[in-house]
Write a protein that holds these residues in place. Sequence first.
Motif, PDB file in Angstrom:
ATOM      1  N   LEU A 165     -26.868   1.222  35.088  1.00 18.91           N
ATOM      2  CA  LEU A 165     -26.691   0.455  33.858  1.00 18.91           C
ATOM      3  C   LEU A 165     -27.252   1.206  32.657  1.00 18.91           C
ATOM      4  CD1 LEU A 165     -27.822  -3.044  35.201  1.00 18.91           C
ATOM      5  CD2 LEU A 165     -25.463  -2.214  34.941  1.00 18.91           C
ATOM      6  N   LEU A 166     -26.561   1.088  31.522  1.00 12.23           N
ATOM      7  CA  LEU A 166     -27.034   1.631  30.254  1.00 12.23           C
ATOM      8  C   LEU A 166     -27.021   0.505  29.229  1.00 12.23           C
ATOM      9  CD1 LEU A 166     -27.778   3.856  28.196  1.00 12.23           C
ATOM     10  CD2 LEU A 166     -25.306   4.299  27.933  1.00 12.23           C
ATOM     11  N   ALA A 167     -28.211   0.094  28.784  1.00 13.55           N
ATOM     12  CA  ALA A 167     -28.330  -0.947  27.758  1.00 13.55           C
ATOM     13  C   ALA A 167     -28.595  -0.273  26.422  1.00 13.55           C
ATOM     14  CB  ALA A 167     -29.459  -1.911  28.103  1.00 13.55           C
ATOM     15  N   MET A 168     -27.760  -0.544  25.428  1.00 16.93           N
ATOM     16  CA  MET A 168     -27.909   0.096  24.125  1.00 16.93           C
ATOM     17  C   MET A 168     -28.390  -0.896  23.076  1.00 16.93           C
ATOM     18  SD  MET A 168     -24.720   2.792  23.902  1.00 16.93           S
ATOM     19  CE  MET A 168     -23.469   1.648  24.491  1.00 16.93           C
ATOM     20  N   ILE A 169     -29.314  -0.424  22.245  1.00 14.11           N
ATOM     21  CA  ILE A 169     -29.823  -1.218  21.139  1.00 14.11           C
ATOM     22  C   ILE A 169     -30.068  -0.273  19.968  1.00 14.11           C
ATOM     23  CG2 ILE A 169     -32.226  -0.980  21.959  1.00 14.11           C
ATOM     24  CD1 ILE A 169     -32.738  -3.814  20.814  1.00 14.11           C
ATOM     25  N   ASP A 170     -29.699  -0.700  18.758  1.00 14.62           N
ATOM     26  CA  ASP A 170     -29.839   0.162  17.592  1.00 14.62           C
ATOM     27  C   ASP A 170     -31.296   0.289  17.172  1.00 14.62           C
ATOM     28  OD1 ASP A 170     -27.146   0.565  17.567  1.00 14.62           O
ATOM     29  OD2 ASP A 170     -26.722  -0.825  15.917  1.00 14.62           O
ATOM     30  N   ASP A 171     -31.597   1.392  16.470  1.00 14.83           N
ATOM     31  CA  ASP A 171     -32.994   1.663  16.113  1.00 14.83           C
ATOM     32  C   ASP A 171     -33.530   0.741  15.025  1.00 14.83           C
ATOM     33  OD1 ASP A 171     -31.537   2.694  14.016  1.00 14.83           O
ATOM     34  OD2 ASP A 171     -32.482   4.668  14.016  1.00 14.83           O
ATOM     35  N   ASP A 172     -32.649   0.002  14.326  1.00 13.29           N
ATOM     36  CA  ASP A 172     -33.124  -0.941  13.308  1.00 13.29           C
ATOM     37  C   ASP A 172     -33.116  -2.377  13.814  1.00 13.29           C
ATOM     38  OD1 ASP A 172     -30.389  -1.129  13.440  1.00 13.29           O
ATOM     39  OD2 ASP A 172     -30.056  -1.124  11.265  1.00 13.29           O
ATOM     40  N   GLU A 173     -33.057  -2.530  15.126  1.00 16.37           N
ATOM     41  CA  GLU A 173     -33.121  -3.856  15.745  1.00 16.37           C
ATOM     42  C   GLU A 173     -34.398  -4.004  16.556  1.00 16.37           C
ATOM     43  OE1 GLU A 173     -28.275  -4.466  16.345  1.00 16.37           O
ATOM     44  OE2 GLU A 173     -29.568  -4.133  18.086  1.00 16.37           O
ATOM     45  N   LEU A 174     -34.759  -5.246  16.822  1.00 16.51           N
ATOM     46  CA  LEU A 174     -35.910  -5.558  17.663  1.00 16.51           C
ATOM     47  C   LEU A 174     -35.480  -6.559  18.730  1.00 16.51           C
ATOM     48  CD1 LEU A 174     -38.721  -6.015  14.960  1.00 16.51           C
ATOM     49  CD2 LEU A 174     -38.341  -4.019  16.423  1.00 16.51           C
ATOM     50  N   PRO A 175     -35.751  -6.280  20.007  1.00 16.23           N
ATOM     51  CA  PRO A 175     -35.335  -7.209  21.054  1.00 16.23           C
ATOM     52  C   PRO A 175     -36.277  -8.412  21.130  1.00 16.23           C
ATOM     53  CG  PRO A 175     -36.564  -5.402  22.021  1.00 16.23           C
ATOM     54  CD  PRO A 175     -36.454  -5.100  20.548  1.00 16.23           C
ATOM     55  N   LEU A 176     -35.714  -9.589  21.295  1.00 17.02           N
ATOM     56  CA  LEU A 176     -36.530 -10.770  21.528  1.00 17.02           C
ATOM     57  C   LEU A 176     -36.957 -10.789  22.991  1.00 17.02           C
ATOM     58  CD1 LEU A 176     -34.710 -13.563  19.463  1.00 17.02           C
ATOM     59  CD2 LEU A 176     -36.684 -12.159  18.831  1.00 17.02           C
ATOM     60  N   PRO A 177     -38.014 -11.545  23.340  1.00 19.89           N
ATOM     61  CA  PRO A 177     -38.454 -11.602  24.736  1.00 19.89           C
ATOM     62  C   PRO A 177     -37.307 -11.969  25.672  1.00 19.89           C
ATOM     63  CG  PRO A 177     -40.083 -12.652  23.319  1.00 19.89           C
ATOM     64  CD  PRO A 177     -38.897 -12.326  22.448  1.00 19.89           C
ATOM     65  N   GLY A 178     -37.224 -11.260  26.774  1.00 21.54           N
ATOM     66  CA  GLY A 178     -36.178 -11.520  27.758  1.00 21.54           C
ATOM     67  C   GLY A 178     -34.857 -10.834  27.468  1.00 21.54           C
ATOM     68  N   TRP A 179     -34.818 -10.018  26.418  1.00 19.65           N
ATOM     69  CA  TRP A 179     -33.561  -9.346  26.045  1.00 19.65           C
ATOM     70  C   TRP A 179     -32.987  -8.549  27.213  1.00 19.65           C
ATOM     71  CZ3 TRP A 179     -33.198  -3.859  25.687  1.00 19.65           C
ATOM     72  CH2 TRP A 179     -31.942  -3.390  25.256  1.00 19.65           C
ATOM     73  N   LEU A 180     -33.760  -7.637  27.760  1.00 19.56           N
ATOM     74  CA  LEU A 180     -33.265  -6.766  28.820  1.00 19.56           C
ATOM     75  C   LEU A 180     -33.062  -7.536  30.113  1.00 19.56           C
ATOM     76  CD1 LEU A 180     -32.507  -3.925  29.762  1.00 19.56           C
ATOM     77  CD2 LEU A 180     -34.939  -3.510  30.239  1.00 19.56           C
ATOM     78  N   ASP A 181     -33.994  -8.396  30.455  1.00 18.29           N
ATOM     79  CA  ASP A 181     -33.909  -9.167  31.696  1.00 18.29           C
ATOM     80  C   ASP A 181     -32.639 -10.004  31.726  1.00 18.29           C
ATOM     81  OD1 ASP A 181     -35.380 -10.259  34.199  1.00 18.29           O
ATOM     82  OD2 ASP A 181     -34.846 -12.068  33.084  1.00 18.29           O
ATOM     83  N   ASN A 182     -32.299 -10.640  30.603  1.00 16.77           N
ATOM     84  CA  ASN A 182     -31.112 -11.492  30.570  1.00 16.77           C
ATOM     85  C   ASN A 182     -29.828 -10.686  30.648  1.00 16.77           C
ATOM     86  OD1 ASN A 182     -31.962 -14.345  30.329  1.00 16.77           O
ATOM     87  ND2 ASN A 182     -33.024 -13.617  28.500  1.00 16.77           N
ATOM     88  N   LEU A 183     -29.794  -9.510  30.034  1.00 17.02           N
ATOM     89  CA  LEU A 183     -28.622  -8.650  30.175  1.00 17.02           C
ATOM     90  C   LEU A 183     -28.387  -8.297  31.647  1.00 17.02           C
ATOM     91  CD1 LEU A 183     -28.914  -6.022  27.260  1.00 17.02           C
ATOM     92  CD2 LEU A 183     -27.211  -7.850  27.463  1.00 17.02           C
ATOM     93  N   VAL A 184     -29.469  -7.888  32.304  1.00 17.87           N
ATOM     94  CA  VAL A 184     -29.354  -7.459  33.702  1.00 17.87           C
ATOM     95  C   VAL A 184     -28.993  -8.624  34.610  1.00 17.87           C
ATOM     96  CG1 VAL A 184     -30.621  -6.496  35.652  1.00 17.87           C
ATOM     97  CG2 VAL A 184     -30.886  -5.492  33.386  1.00 17.87           C
ATOM     98  N   ARG A 185     -29.608  -9.792  34.387  1.00 12.30           N
ATOM     99  CA  ARG A 185     -29.314 -10.952  35.236  1.00 12.30           C
ATOM    100  C   ARG A 185     -27.860 -11.375  35.096  1.00 12.30           C
ATOM    101  NH1 ARG A 185     -33.488 -10.314  38.531  1.00 12.30           N
ATOM    102  NH2 ARG A 185     -35.443 -10.183  37.351  1.00 12.30           N
TER     103      ARG A 185
END
Length: 347
Positions: A100-120
């Motif tokens: 898996l490759l999760a992409m996020i821009d450098d001017d963004e901030l992930p909220l809690p659970g961002w990566l976990d929810n994508l993967v789930r």
Amino acid sequence: MSTTTGTTDVVRVTVGVPTFRRPDDLRALLPLLLEQAAELGVPGGRYAVDVLVVDNDPAGSAAATVAEFPVPQLRYAAEPRPGIAAVRNRALDEAAGSQLLAMIDDDELPLPGWLDNLVRTWEETRPAAVSGRVLAAFQEELDPWVAAGEFFRRRSLPTGTEVGTAAAGNLMLDVQQVRERGLRFETGLGLSGGEDTLFSRALVRTGGRIVWCDESAAVDQVPAQRMTRRWVLTRAWSHGNASMLTDLRLAGGPTARTALRVRGAGRGLLRLCGGALRWAWGTAGRSHRHQARGLRTSLRGAGMLCAVLGIVYLEYARPGERRLRLAGARLPAAPTAGAPGTTAVTA
């Protein structure tokens, strides 16, 4: 790809961050990504997670910022070819050993659970991609006129909804499914934008599914210079331009492309005139909403008309470079299901 340790399948996940001369934003983002990577990739667990920064600055300015976080889970790669598409392709290459490759821009901030929810969400349905929500946060109070036009409004859908297109600012790709389809981000769109629209539409066209995850949210940090009427209206023009150019690239051949140009010209002209009428109505009635929405529609139509004429707007052109240029005559079609190829076309 997945590897096996004992009886446990380990899913390797790479978080890719394209960046270009934003050290402060990167410095704020990396600790949050490393924290979420550690939460998902616990030792002995199902996931192994690393964070990859792909620097598009020829001077390699992001290397010093990355060096401030000396942890093995963080990697750095320099991509000298200009344009966001080249950076996203480099991230795909660097993630060749990951599922898996999760992409996020450098001017963004992930909220809690961002990566976990994508993967789930990926685990539940195994789509080719999972698209998350993006929220806007403003550095200062937003102009009421811009607010009324809803220029920064992003979509929100029930989790599990299949979508036909997705932005790459909050997007997770199944690397193996992407590779099987021979898909790449079109480098000819690296400075004009729309490379993620073309990529995601080609992904769906070749049989891949994109699933929405509303719980995976990232916050877009909107700087003051992007909160002006001039910027949002230029953006509307750019979106219309990129949308029409994407349609043309996905057309099946010269005949289909000619027919699309005719239809596109009609649609663009309708938007241009209809938006102008709404703007005039809003001006007469002193309505910010009708003024802003009308100009937004009108400028989007103008962008579509310019695309039909072969004019491309380079939204991400570097300082000193021309913002407008003519598209090339050759626009090969994107691949179709059952015939893996590449989305790379001549712009």
